[in-house]
Scaffold this motif. Structure first.
Motif, PDB file in Angstrom:
ATOM      1  N   UNK A   1      15.182  87.199 -68.037  1.00 49.58           N
ATOM      2  CA  UNK A   1      13.783  87.624 -67.881  1.00 49.58           C
ATOM      3  C   UNK A   1      12.959  87.039 -69.028  1.00 49.58           C
ATOM      4  N   UNK A   2      11.649  87.121 -68.891  1.00 55.41           N
ATOM      5  CA  UNK A   2      10.767  86.545 -69.915  1.00 55.41           C
ATOM      6  C   UNK A   2      10.471  85.099 -69.597  1.00 55.41           C
TER       7      UNK A   2
ATOM      8  N   UNK B   1       8.375  85.311 -62.602  1.00 56.82           N
ATOM      9  CA  UNK B   1       9.835  85.219 -62.546  1.00 56.82           C
ATOM     10  C   UNK B   1      10.277  84.673 -61.182  1.00 56.82           C
ATOM     11  N   UNK B   2       9.597  85.093 -60.122  1.00 57.58           N
ATOM     12  CA  UNK B   2      10.056  84.693 -58.781  1.00 57.58           C
ATOM     13  C   UNK B   2       9.779  83.226 -58.478  1.00 57.58           C
TER      14      UNK B   2
ATOM     15  N   UNK C   1       5.471  90.057 -56.318  1.00 55.21           N
ATOM     16  CA  UNK C   1       4.614  89.172 -57.124  1.00 55.21           C
ATOM     17  C   UNK C   1       3.716  90.006 -58.056  1.00 55.21           C
ATOM     18  N   UNK C   2       3.342  91.196 -57.611  1.00 51.80           N
ATOM     19  CA  UNK C   2       2.553  92.069 -58.482  1.00 51.80           C
ATOM     20  C   UNK C   2       3.407  92.484 -59.682  1.00 51.80           C
ATOM     21  N   UNK C   3       4.690  92.778 -59.428  1.00 49.15           N
ATOM     22  CA  UNK C   3       5.597  93.109 -60.544  1.00 49.15           C
ATOM     23  C   UNK C   3       5.711  91.927 -61.509  1.00 49.15           C
ATOM     24  N   UNK C   4       5.604  90.721 -60.958  1.00 49.45           N
ATOM     25  CA  UNK C   4       5.661  89.502 -61.775  1.00 49.45           C
ATOM     26  C   UNK C   4       4.386  89.278 -62.579  1.00 49.45           C
ATOM     27  N   UNK C   5       3.349  90.102 -62.288  1.00 54.11           N
ATOM     28  CA  UNK C   5       2.076  89.932 -62.992  1.00 54.11           C
ATOM     29  C   UNK C   5       1.178  88.888 -62.347  1.00 54.11           C
ATOM     30  N   UNK C   6       1.446  88.560 -61.075  1.00 59.05           N
ATOM     31  CA  UNK C   6       0.647  87.564 -60.367  1.00 59.05           C
ATOM     32  C   UNK C   6      -0.656  88.237 -59.887  1.00 59.05           C
ATOM     33  N   UNK C   7      -1.802  87.715 -60.304  1.00 59.67           N
ATOM     34  CA  UNK C   7      -3.091  88.309 -59.932  1.00 59.67           C
ATOM     35  C   UNK C   7      -3.467  87.981 -58.478  1.00 59.67           C
ATOM     36  N   UNK C   8      -2.833  86.980 -57.896  1.00 66.06           N
ATOM     37  CA  UNK C   8      -3.086  86.641 -56.490  1.00 66.06           C
ATOM     38  C   UNK C   8      -1.749  86.693 -55.748  1.00 66.06           C
ATOM     39  N   UNK C   9      -1.212  87.915 -55.536  1.00 67.98           N
ATOM     40  CA  UNK C   9       0.183  88.040 -55.090  1.00 67.98           C
ATOM     41  C   UNK C   9       0.470  87.516 -53.689  1.00 67.98           C
ATOM     42  N   UNK C  10      -0.590  87.318 -52.866  1.00 65.03           N
ATOM     43  CA  UNK C  10      -0.361  86.803 -51.503  1.00 65.03           C
ATOM     44  C   UNK C  10      -0.344  85.272 -51.454  1.00 65.03           C
ATOM     45  N   UNK C  11      -0.834  84.647 -52.533  1.00 64.63           N
ATOM     46  CA  UNK C  11      -1.070  83.198 -52.467  1.00 64.63           C
ATOM     47  C   UNK C  11       0.202  82.388 -52.213  1.00 64.63           C
TER      48      UNK C  11
END
Ligand code: HMG
Length: 396
Positions: A228-229, A234-235, A259-269
Motif C-alpha cells: 500500500x502507499x 492503488x487499483x 475508487x473512492x477508497x483509493x481517494x479518486x475524486x472521479x471514481x466513475x471515470x
C-alpha cells in the motif's frame, strides 16, 4: 511453482428471457432493468437442465479445451447454492457423467456465491502443497438463480456454470500466492430456507453488505500484499477489475466504492477501462451465483481488445451471509486467444428467446422437477430426464 487456471469452460441454458419483455410484462419501464440494473438478458433453463447438467457441460468444455484426460483429475469440487440433493453432491453426478477416475477426491461446497471461490482457494493450496502429485483439480461453479415471480429480485435471475482446471501449468491466469484479502460477517442479506426453491433477499441491504465486504477484503488484500502507499490510485496497479456480478450495476457501484477508497475524486471515470469488458457476458446471462465472477473473468479474457499478457487482474468474490475475498492473478501469454477459441459469444447468440408466458410456465414446471417421473426417451448430451425410484436420471 506457479499455480492457477489452466483452462475454463462455460455452460449456459439454451434459452433466455429478454429483460425488456419482462419489464413490460411487470408494468415497469424497460430502462429500469436494462440501464438501471445493467442486465439485457437472463438465462432460464428448460426442464431438462439443472445444476448437474450445467456443471457437467462446463467441465467437459474445460477438459476438452486443455486436452486433459479424466484420469488426470485428482480433485473435483462443485461450488453451488442450488444443489439437487441434501446428501449426494452435484460433484458425484459430474464424476459419473464425465467418467472421472475413482482415485479422485470429490465433494461440494456451499457459501452462497462464495462457494466456488472457497473451492478454488482450496484447490490452489492443494496444488501448491505438493499433494496433487502432478494431477489437476477441477473446480466447477454451477447454479440456477431463482427469485419469486414478480419480486424485485426477479430481473436478477440467471443460470450457468463455469468450470476451471487448476494446475501447475496455468496457461490462462497465474493466481498469486499470498495475495488475498478476506472479509466475513454474519449478516442476513440473502438466504434460501430449506423449504423454498426461491431465494429471499433484503435487496438494498444486500447491496450495502456487498460494499462493506468489498471494503474489508480490499483493505485486507493491501495488508497481505504489503505494498500500500505510493503514487496514484492503488487499483491502477490492476489492468482490470473483475467483481462478483449479481447484475451489472452492482459492479459499477462496487467500482465507484473501491475508487473512492483509493481517494479518486472521479471514481466513475475508470469504469469502462477497468471493468467494462468483464460485463459483456454477464449482461447476457444474469446472475449465475457461484460462477458470476468467473463468467466475468471469461468475458474479460474473451472481449478485451488490448493485450493483457503479463498484466495483473483484481478479482472480488462475494457470497451473501457473508464471506468475500479479493485476490489477484496475472494473465498468461496466449490466454485471450484460448478463451476466444471457446466461441462463447457465438454460443450466447445461438440461444432462443422465451416469451414471458413460456418463461412463467417453465418457472412453475421447475418447482416439481425433483419428483418428475423420468421420460422414456433415452436422450443424450448431459440432460436431466427426471427421477425413477427417487433417483435422478441423466442422459449421457
Ligand atoms: P429495486 O428496489 O426494485 O430497484 O430492486 P431500485 O428501485 O433500486 O432501482 C434499481 C436501479 O434502477 C436504480 O439505480 C434506479 O435509479 C434505476 P441505482 O440508484 O441503484 O443506481 N432505475 C432506472 N434506470 C433507468 N431507467 C429507469 C429506471 N428506474 C429505476 N426508468 C434490487 C433492485 C437490486 C434491490 C433487486 O433487484 C434485488 O433485490 N436483487 C437481488 C439481490 C441482489 O442482487 N443483491 C446484490 C448484492 S448481494 C449479492 O451480490 C449476492 C447474491 O449474488 C447472492 C449470493 O451470494 O448467493 C445476490
Amino acid at each position: 511453482m506457479q499455480v492457477g487456471l489452466e483452462a475454463i469452460g462455460v455452460a449456459v441454458p439454451d434459452t433466455y428471457v429478454e429483460l425488456a419483455d419482462l419489464a413490460m410484462a411487470r408494468g415497469v419501464a424497460p430502462g429500469k432493468y436494462v440501464d438501471g440494473l445493467g442486465v439485457t438478458r437472463m438465462g432460464v433453463p428448460l426442464v431438462d437442465e439443472d445444476t448437474v447438467t450445467l456443471a457437467a457441460r462446463a467441465a467437459r468444455m474445460a477438459l476438452e479445451s486443455a486436452r486433459c484426460s479424466p484420469d488426470d483429475i485428482g480433485l473435483l469440487v462443485v461450488g453451488t447454492e442450488t444443489a439437487v440433493d441434501h446428501s449426494k453432491p452435484v460433484a458425484s453426478y459430474v464424476q459419473g457423467l464425465l467418467g472421472l477416475s475413482t482415485r479422485c477426491r470429490i465433494f461440494e461446497t456451499k457459501h452462497a456465491c462464495y462457494g466456488g471461490t472457497a473451492a478454488l482457494q482450496l484447490a490452489l493450496d492443494w496444488v501448491r502443497s505438493g499433494s496433487a502429485k502432478g494431477r489437476k483439480a477441477l473446480i466447477v461453479c454451477s447454479d440456477i438463480a431463482r427469485y419469486g415471480v414478480g419480486t424485485p429480485g426477479e430481473p436478477t435471475q440467471g443460470a450457468g456454470a463455469v468450470a476451471m482446471l487448476v494446475s501447475d501449468h496455468p496457461a490462462l491466469v497465474v493466481l498469486e500466492a499470498g495475495k488475498t484479502g478476506v472479509y466475513s460477517k454474519d449478516v442476513m442479506d440473502f438466504w434460501r430456507p430449506l423449504y423454498s426453491k426461491d431465494a429471499l433477499v433484503d435487496g438494498h441491504y444486500s447491496v450495502q453488505c456487498y460494499l462493506d465486504a468489498l471494503e474489508g477484503a480490499y483493505r485486507s488484500y493491501q495488508e497481505a500484499a504489503g505494498d500500500a502507499g505510493g503514487e496514484g490510485a492503488y487499483s491502477d496497479r490492476f489492468a482490470a477489475l473483475v467483481y462478483h456480478v449479481p447484475y451489472g450495476k452492482m459492479s459499477r457501484k462496487a467500482h465507484r466504492h473501491l475508487r473512492t477508497l483509493d481517494g479518486d475524486a472521479a471514481p466513475d471515470a475508470s469504469f469502462d477501462r477497468l471493468v467494462g469488458h468483464s460485463l459483456v457476458m454477464p449482461s447476457q446471462v444474469g446472475n449465475i451465483y457461484t460462477g458470476s465472477m468467473y463468467l466475468a473473468l471469461a468475458s474479460l479474457l474473451s472481449s478485451a481488445p488490448e493485450d493483457l499478457t503479463g498484466k495483473r487482474v483484481g478479482l472480488f468474490s462475494y457470497g451473501s451471509g457473508s464471506c468475500a475475498e479479493f485476490f489477484s492473478g496475472v494473465v498468461q501469454d496466449g490466454a485471450q486467444a484460448r478463451v476466444k477459441a471457446l466461441g462463447l459469444e457465438a454460443r450466447l447468440a445461438r440461444r432462443r428467446a422465451l416469451s414471458i408466458p413460456e418463461y412463467e410456465d417453465v418457472m412453475r414446471a421447475r418447482e416439481h422437477l425433483d419428483e418428475r417421473p423420468a421420460a422414456d426417451a433415452a436422450g443424450s448430451g448431459f440432460r436431466y430426464q427426471g427421477t425413477r425410484d427417487h433417483k435422478r436420471i441423466y442422459a449421457t
